[in-house]
Scaffold this active site. Structure first.
Site, PDB file in Angstrom:
ATOM      1  N   ASP A   1      -9.079   3.751  -1.793  1.00  0.00           N
ATOM      2  CA  ASP A   1     -10.014   4.203  -0.767  1.00  0.00           C
ATOM      3  C   ASP A   1     -11.312   4.739  -1.355  1.00  0.00           C
ATOM      4  O   ASP A   1     -11.486   5.939  -1.541  1.00  0.00           O
ATOM      5  CB  ASP A   1      -9.337   5.264   0.109  1.00  0.00           C
ATOM      6  CG  ASP A   1      -8.145   4.669   0.842  1.00  0.00           C
ATOM      7  OD1 ASP A   1      -8.086   3.425   0.973  1.00  0.00           O
ATOM      8  OD2 ASP A   1      -7.275   5.441   1.272  1.00  0.00           O
TER       9      ASP A   1
ATOM     10  N   GLU B   1       2.478   4.738  -4.234  1.00  0.00           N
ATOM     11  CA  GLU B   1       2.434   5.621  -5.438  1.00  0.00           C
ATOM     12  C   GLU B   1       3.784   6.281  -5.680  1.00  0.00           C
ATOM     13  O   GLU B   1       4.086   6.555  -6.840  1.00  0.00           O
ATOM     14  CB  GLU B   1       1.329   6.665  -5.262  1.00  0.00           C
ATOM     15  CG  GLU B   1      -0.069   6.078  -5.259  1.00  0.00           C
ATOM     16  CD  GLU B   1      -0.388   5.247  -4.005  1.00  0.00           C
ATOM     17  OE1 GLU B   1       0.146   5.583  -2.936  1.00  0.00           O
ATOM     18  OE2 GLU B   1      -1.132   4.269  -4.119  1.00  0.00           O
TER      19      GLU B   1
ATOM     20  N   ASP C   1       0.851  -1.190   0.000  1.00  0.00           N
ATOM     21  CA  ASP C   1       0.000   0.000   0.000  1.00  0.00           C
ATOM     22  C   ASP C   1       0.892   1.247   0.000  1.00  0.00           C
ATOM     23  O   ASP C   1       2.106   1.147   0.199  1.00  0.00           O
ATOM     24  CB  ASP C   1      -0.897  -0.047   1.251  1.00  0.00           C
ATOM     25  CG  ASP C   1      -1.911   1.090   1.278  1.00  0.00           C
ATOM     26  OD1 ASP C   1      -2.263   1.598   0.200  1.00  0.00           O
ATOM     27  OD2 ASP C   1      -2.349   1.464   2.382  1.00  0.00           O
TER      28      ASP C   1
HETATM   29  C1  GLC Z   1      -4.640   3.431   2.992  1.00  0.00           C
HETATM   30  C2  GLC Z   1      -5.164   2.202   2.265  1.00  0.00           C
HETATM   31  C3  GLC Z   1      -6.192   1.494   3.132  1.00  0.00           C
HETATM   32  C4  GLC Z   1      -5.560   1.148   4.468  1.00  0.00           C
HETATM   33  C5  GLC Z   1      -4.994   2.395   5.140  1.00  0.00           C
HETATM   34  C6  GLC Z   1      -4.221   2.076   6.411  1.00  0.00           C
HETATM   35  O1  GLC Z   1      -5.648   4.364   3.144  1.00  0.00           O
HETATM   36  O2  GLC Z   1      -5.700   2.523   1.017  1.00  0.00           O
HETATM   37  O3  GLC Z   1      -6.677   0.356   2.494  1.00  0.00           O
HETATM   38  O4  GLC Z   1      -6.503   0.543   5.298  1.00  0.00           O
HETATM   39  O5  GLC Z   1      -4.121   3.063   4.258  1.00  0.00           O
HETATM   40  O6  GLC Z   1      -3.166   1.224   6.134  1.00  0.00           O
END
Ligand code: GLC
Length: 754
Positions: A482, A404, A401
């Site tokens: 998200d 980017e 995650d």
């Molecule tokens: C980002 C991710 C989400 C995750 C959060 C905390 O917002 O897109 O899926 O739960 O980070 O890690």
């Protein structure tokens, strides 16, 4: 800006070379595409790619006007000014901003892409240069692909920036999201072509947005690297693009089951409770996900000792119940003296640097944080090796995650100039962040994938990523970031996933129930039904939103959620068979209706219904309080999966769907393999039950193997004709049955011949 032109040509080394006073071009024929690479600096003649994996080149013949190669449509070329025509597509010219125009203030004067930021190096290079390709538009042409995008299915009429962005608050008009796929499919009257601009810079596609007469592709880099992909239909363009950028590996069976996740399960005890609730409600579960809460101070490759003690024991206990564990791994490494990941990385100079050679320091979840430079192989190798920590503890998959990469702030930079990522002038070895940014997530996922291959060779790797570039499917599945607990986001996930599928990403899903804000039980239920047909089926929510696990709302909701999730498990033989097909051909599991019916003009206008494989047409309920919706059924006959009613297409019908179902239609001529609705450790399904279209001749296939690891698989066929059913696979030691549903909704068994 001036037109690119060439004065000389020669065919040499399986390429057509064009040269002129300022630019050169190298034109190559690949088995599925023409490549046109235009460049200025001699070293760029050998430009590589992070996306394209097909290295085969075909012999080219050029007669001064058109290039030909076996198996490819002709590519008509005009040398000066340079333009080309291909499969109904015609370029009106390629224009260049030469490197020389990119010095000092001039860089700021010409900045269509917003790249001239204060941190750009003064000499303009390597941000400098830039090309624009102008394409003649046709009123009847539609555009698909472009990876992960907001909006409807047809992408014409808007401008798209390819720049991986942490878009926490995205909605219908948001431009760049987390992934960049500078790939588009043009389609008109059932005929299609593909364009892939293999540039990792912040490129822009203007698809008849500024003017209906023209589309424009921009890149600010020193090269223009375009692939032209022939059809004839969208299906061929999609599979050709997958051949070019790589097919997804066959996933482990468990990954196709139901996944539960939430940001904010604070400790192992809470996770145990979640699992106990699944058990108590008899809802099948294949994987539980640990979000950033499991770490010690947001330090990747650690577990918090107090809250997640003895992780190996915990994961083994879950595995006993058939539940895998997936953990989140973000790229931001906490800059902390004594933290081994940081110390090792620093010793090796693994982190992204400023032009002066210092580490770029910023903030993401950990603060302060530094970012590994995944563009260098030695850094990827190091990072891959770190995964041993998780694998030895029994972790089954890795969730990448914030890649980017997302940065909440960077030291020494103003918030506004930052754009929630690293400075464009930051250094990745010889390269700038402006060039590497869009492949950062791809290369991180590659490391996570290779780490699993290396330390767990007997299992199939599993990586989920938020950021990616064309080719990401070689290493990871994708989720769409998200989203929100809104009906509009449920609806938007359909065209988003369909276009991702057309862009090579066969395995993807959206957060079921929505990530941010509070979900209503009805929304989660309808979304779970839709998620039954997402390749990746995961319920996930944010820390501040209401709990939305399938059992969270009590009855009647949990009962219906159980039915929906169990239905997914019932379909697993079909899902697994489609997954295996995707791994061989790149064909998506979720397909727009026009993918199966390219001649049907109505099909091109439908964004809220789709095919799941060739046999099932799915038309989810996408609005609250509704138990009906209009469904378009293309030519042929269709059976309502639940009632047995038969319809003759093409037709529009009004489907009825209470909370216990999703409108679903079995296509004439097809047989769908199903099994009992529970998780299975092996992909040899027992019982194996084919649901067959009740009239005429039908066929279906099932792919089976051990469900994980390298084991050789078997594809078996079922053929049904005139009430006689023949199965080509093994029936030994298991039950194989063939069923039809009558128009009155009764299940009738068809005898299987020996
Ligand atoms: C980002 C991710 C989400 C995750 C959060 C905390 O917002 O897109 O899926 O739960 O980070 O890690």
């Amino acid at each position: 800006m001036h037109p690119v032109g060439f004065s000389h040509w020669k065919v040499e080394d399986q390429a057509l070379w064009l040269t002129g006073p300022t630019f050169s071009a190298r034109i190559e024929a690949l088995p599925h595409a023409w490549r046109v690479l235009v460049f200025q600096r001699p070293q760029d003649a050998k430009k590589g790619s992070w996306a394209v994996v097909d290295e085969r080149r075909l012999p080219i013949v050029f007669d001064g006007q058109s290039a030909s190669a076996e198996g490819l449509p002709l590519l008509a070329l005009s040398l000066s000014p340079f333009s080309f025509a291909f499969e109904g597509l015609s370029a009106s010219g390629l224009f260049a901003h030469t490197l020389a125009t990119w010095r000092g203030d001039e860089a700021a004067a010409f900045d269509p892409l917003g790249l001239a930021r204060p941190e750009a190096p003064a000499d303009g290079h390597p941000l400098g240069g830039g090309f624009e390709l102008h394409l003649k538009e046709s009123p009847g042409r539609r555009y698909f692909g472009l990876g992960e995008r907001t909006g409807f299915l047809d992408k014409k009429g808007r401008r798209y920036t390819h720049w991986n962005t942490d878009q926490f608050d995205h909605q219908e008009t948001t431009d760049a999201l987390y992934q960049s796929h500078p790939f588009v499919i043009g389609s008109e009257s059932g005929k299609a072509f593909g364009l892939f601009l293999d540039e990792t810079w912040k490129t822009v596609f203007d698809l008849a947005a500024t003017t209906p007469e023209e589309s424009t592709l921009f890149t600010p880099g020193p090269t223009f690297d375009l692939y032209l992909i022939p059809g004839p239909t969208v299906r061929e363009v999609t599979t050709a693009f997958a051949a070019l950028t790589g097919k997804p590996p066959l996933p482990p069976l468990w990954a196709l089951g139901f996944h539960q996740c939430r940001w904010g399960y604070p400790d192992a005890e809470t996770v145990r409770e979640v699992v106990a609730n699944f058990e108590a409600h008899e809802i099948p579960l294949s994987a539980i996900w640990l979000d950033i809460d499991y770490m010690d101070g947001y330090k990747v490759f650690t577990f918090h000792e107090g809250r997640f003690p003895e992780p190996e024991k915990f994961f083994a206990e879950l595995k006993e119940k058939g539940i895998r564990t997936v953990v989140i791994v973000d790229p931001g490494v906490k800059k902390e003296a004594g933290y081994s990941v940081y110390e090792e990385g620093r010793r090796m100079r693994s982190f992204v640097e400023t032009p002066r050679g210092d580490e770029v320091v910023g903030e993401v979840w950990p603060k302060p944080a530094v970012w590994p430079d995944f563009s260098r192989k030695e850094v990827r190798d190091w990072w891959a090796g770190l995964h041993r920590f998780y694998l030895e503890k029994g972790v089954a998959g890795i969730w990448n995650d914030m890649n980017e990469p997302s940065a909440f702030s960077v030291e020494g930079m103003e918030e506004k100039a930052l754009g929630k990522t690293l400075p464009l002038g930051a250094r990745h070895g010889e390269k700038s962040h402006a060039e590497v940014h869009n492949v950062y997530g791809l290369l991180m996922s590659q490391a996570a994938y290779e780490g699993q291959k290396r330390y767990d060779p007997n299992r199939r790797p599993f990586v989920l990523t938020r950021a990616g570039f064309a080719g990401i499917q070689r290493y990871a599945w994708v989720w769409t970031g998200d989203n929100k607990s809104h009906w509009g986001h449920l609806e938007m996930s359909i065209p988003m996933l369909l276009n991702l599928g057309l862009s090579g990403v066969a395995f993807a899903g959206a957060d079921i129930g929505g990530f941010s804000e509070d979900a209503s039980p009805e929304l989660v239920l309808r979304w779970t039904w839709l998620g039954t047909f997402y390749p990746f089926m995961r319920n996930h929510s944010g820390k501040t939103s209401r709990r939305q696990e399938p059992y969270a709302f009590g009855e009647p909701w949990s009962g219906h959620m159980r039915e929906a999730i169990r239905f997914r498990y019932q379909l697993l033989p079909y899902v697994y068979t489609l997954a295996e097909e995707a791994s061989r051909t790149g064909a998506p599991l979720m397909r727009p209706i026009f993918y199966e019916f390219p001649e049907d003009e109505t099909a091109y206008t439908i964004h809220d219904a789709f095919f799941f494989g060739p046999a099932l047409l799915v038309a989810p309920i996408i609005r609250p309080g509704k138990t009906h919706r209009a469904v378009y059924l293309p030519e042929g006959r269709w059976q309502d999966w639940w009632t047995g009613e038969i319809f003759e297409g093409p037709t529009w019908i009004v489907a009825e769907a209470g909370l216990d179902r999703i409108p679903l239609y079995l296509r004439e001529g097809h047989a769908v393999p199903t099994t009992d609705p529970r998780p299975s450790e092996t992909a040899v399904f027992d019982p194996l039950i084919f649901r067959v279209f009740p009239e005429g001749q039908s066929e279906g296939e099932v792919y089976e193997d051990s469900g994980d690891g390298e084991a050789a698989g078997q594809r078996s066929r079922l053929e049904v004709e005139g009430g006689r059913a023949r199965f080509s696979g093994s029936r030994e030691g298991r039950t194989v049955r063939v069923e039809i549903m009558t128009t009155k909704g009764e299940h009738v068994e068809v005898t299987l011949e020996d």
